[in-house]
Design an enzyme around this catalytic site. Structure first.
Site, PDB file in Angstrom:
ATOM      1  N   ILE A  12       0.818  -1.212   0.000  1.00 41.19           N
ATOM      2  CA  ILE A  12       0.000   0.000   0.000  1.00 41.19           C
ATOM      3  C   ILE A  12       0.855   1.267   0.000  1.00 41.19           C
ATOM      4  O   ILE A  12       0.331   2.371  -0.095  1.00 41.19           O
ATOM      5  CB  ILE A  12      -0.976   0.035   1.193  1.00 41.19           C
ATOM      6  CG1 ILE A  12      -0.244  -0.111   2.526  1.00 41.19           C
ATOM      7  CG2 ILE A  12      -2.047  -1.022   1.044  1.00 41.19           C
ATOM      8  CD1 ILE A  12      -1.157  -0.027   3.736  1.00 41.19           C
ATOM      9  N   GLY A  15       8.579   3.991   1.142  1.00 44.74           N
ATOM     10  CA  GLY A  15       9.325   5.207   1.404  1.00 44.74           C
ATOM     11  C   GLY A  15      10.805   4.916   1.465  1.00 44.74           C
ATOM     12  O   GLY A  15      11.265   3.847   1.053  1.00 44.74           O
ATOM     13  N   GLY A  18      11.429   1.819   4.062  1.00 43.87           N
ATOM     14  CA  GLY A  18      10.796   0.519   3.945  1.00 43.87           C
ATOM     15  C   GLY A  18       9.522   0.546   3.143  1.00 43.87           C
ATOM     16  O   GLY A  18       9.164   1.536   2.514  1.00 43.87           O
ATOM     17  N   LYS A  35       4.783  -2.430   8.361  1.00 41.84           N
ATOM     18  CA  LYS A  35       5.864  -1.627   7.785  1.00 41.84           C
ATOM     19  C   LYS A  35       7.165  -2.393   7.949  1.00 41.84           C
ATOM     20  O   LYS A  35       7.599  -2.668   9.077  1.00 41.84           O
ATOM     21  CB  LYS A  35       5.963  -0.269   8.473  1.00 41.84           C
ATOM     22  CG  LYS A  35       7.057   0.613   7.877  1.00 41.84           C
ATOM     23  CD  LYS A  35       7.036   2.015   8.457  1.00 41.84           C
ATOM     24  CE  LYS A  35       8.079   2.901   7.786  1.00 41.84           C
ATOM     25  NZ  LYS A  35       8.053   4.285   8.321  1.00 41.84           N
ATOM     26  N   ASP A 128       8.957  15.038  11.543  1.00 39.86           N
ATOM     27  CA  ASP A 128       8.733  14.829  10.114  1.00 39.86           C
ATOM     28  C   ASP A 128       7.249  14.991   9.786  1.00 39.86           C
ATOM     29  O   ASP A 128       6.671  14.182   9.053  1.00 39.86           O
ATOM     30  CB  ASP A 128       9.234  13.452   9.684  1.00 39.86           C
ATOM     31  CG  ASP A 128       9.457  13.352   8.169  1.00 39.86           C
ATOM     32  OD1 ASP A 128       9.582  14.416   7.526  1.00 39.86           O
ATOM     33  OD2 ASP A 128       9.505  12.226   7.642  1.00 39.86           O
TER      34      ASP A 128
END
Length: 404
Positions: A12, A15, A18, A35, A128
């Site tokens: 789905i 980045g 991972g 993830k 972030d």
């Protein structure tokens, strides 16, 4: 593909660190997101440490606007995090279609600010905050993802405490276009760095454009350090003038001139939302919307059961659930509770999932026959909402401030 007791369904997203998959927890029978860390990154101590820190930082937080971390494991040489599966769209995908309505942008930003307020209170920076790390659910709830570059910060300048999550003083982590100046410059950061990043996201929600542009990492970071974004009303003429003042403060280059806390920013955003709320379309006002939805649900009783149920769920998702989210974002917690209770009879499963993000209060059980009611601290003239007599069955309430 299987990782431990998780059955991988499909990719789905991916980045720099991972890949994210949809999966099923075969032990509990629930949908999750997995993830994983890239194999080449698993052998890199710093990246592996940051990956583990993401799970530890996020799992320490319990907030309806922060993704829930279930587990961190290693299987067959693959390190991965199992987390809540959020059914929604990343904010960057929504912004690709253009700027958001002013009230919607304010509601989303208030939810993110509320989550950051809780995170900072626990001593955790995100570092972030950007549209790609914000997921908007079908009910209009914003969830913060990816605490991969989070770090614990010291609660007072005088402490010498160091923690396992503290990164090197000169490390530059994050996304250049959304970094604070001190973050881009490799200087020490605190809660105000997340406020700057949220200011960047807020500007982009209003205008559809980033406040600090650059066709390379170096140019984006230079813009953050040196430039000021074009005035809001030059790109969004219908924006209230007070929003420029809020953005100027959130995006101040000097941290000392910025909002000192996410709570202060959220309060100013809430004040603007209340001010423009009277200009909302008639159909969005609760006094009109709620009875209309109830009439629709009653009328559908004459249809076949399957069709009726489908229309009820669709109407709830499109109107009632977003309205509950809007009431929560506007700090109208008691009204959100009341609307959820009224809608529960029509779609109990939907409301049960919504309440998973609420908190479960404890009540003093004396005297044993006492009446229990709640009221929003922020609504001085509001009515008390009765909850019943003691002993009460377990219940969940929207996160907010209530007098007992």
């Amino acid at each position: 593909m299987q990782l431990s007791h998780y059955r991988i369904e499909g990719e789905i997203g991916r980045g720099g660190m991972g890949v994210v998959y949809s999966a099923t927890d075969t032990r509990l029978g629930r949908a999750v997101a997995i993830k994983t860390l890239h194999p080449e990154a698993s052998s890199h101590p710093d990246r592996l440490r940051r990956f583990i820190n993401e799970a530890r930082a996020a799992s320490a937080l319990n907030h309806s606007n922060i993704v829930t971390i279930y587990d961190i494991e290693e299987s067959g040489g693959t390190s991965f995090i199992a987390m809540e599966f959020v059914d929604g769209d990343p904010l960057d995908r929504l912004l690709a279609r253009g700027p958001l309505p002013i009230s919607t942008a304010l509601e989303y930003a208030m939810q993110v600010a509320s989550a950051l307020e809780a995170s900072h209170a626990s001593g955790i920076l995100h570092r972030d905050i950007k549209p790609a790390n914000l997921i908007v659910t079908r009910a209009g709830i914003v969830k913060i993802l990816d605490f991969g570059v989070a770090k614990l910060f010291e609660s007072a300048p005088s402490t010498d405490t160091r923690t396992a999550l503290l990164t090197g003083p000169a490390a530059v982590l994050g996304t250049p276009a959304y970094m604070s100046p001190e973050q881009a410059d490799g200087r020490p950061v605190d809660a105000r760095t997340d406020i700057f990043s949220l200011g960047c996201v807020l500007y982009e929600m209003f205008t559809g454009q980033r406040p600090f542009a650059g066709d390379s990492t170096a140019r984006a970071m230079t813009a953050v350090l040196r430039d000021h974004p074009p005035p809001l009303r030059s790109r969004r003429p219908d924006a209230p003038r007070v929003l420029q003042t809020i953005l100027d403060r959130a995006l101040a280059k000097d941290p000392s001139e910025r909002y000192a806390s996410a709570a202060s920013l959220r309060a100013d955003l809430a004040a603007v939302l209340r001010r423009i709320g009277t200009r909302e379309p008639l159909w969005r006002r609760p006094a009109i919307l709620i009875p209309a939805v109830m009439v629709l649900l009653v009328a559908s009783a004459f249809a076949a059961w399957q069709g009726m149920q489908a229309r009820r769920i669709r109407g709830l998702r499109q109107q009632v659930l977003p309205e509950i989210g809007r009431l929560q974002a506007g700090e109208r917690y008691v009204e959100a509770f009341r609307l959820a209770r009224d809608a529960e009879r029509y779609a109990p499963d939907e409301i049960a999932r919504l309440r998973q993000g609420w908190y479960k209060p404890g009540f003093v059980l004396e005297p044993p026959d006492a009446d229990v009611a709640i009221k929003n601290y922020l609504d001085v003239s509001g009515d008390w909402q009765p909850l019943g007599h003691l002993p009460l069955r377990a219940m969940a309430l929207p996160v907010g401030d209530y007098p007992g």
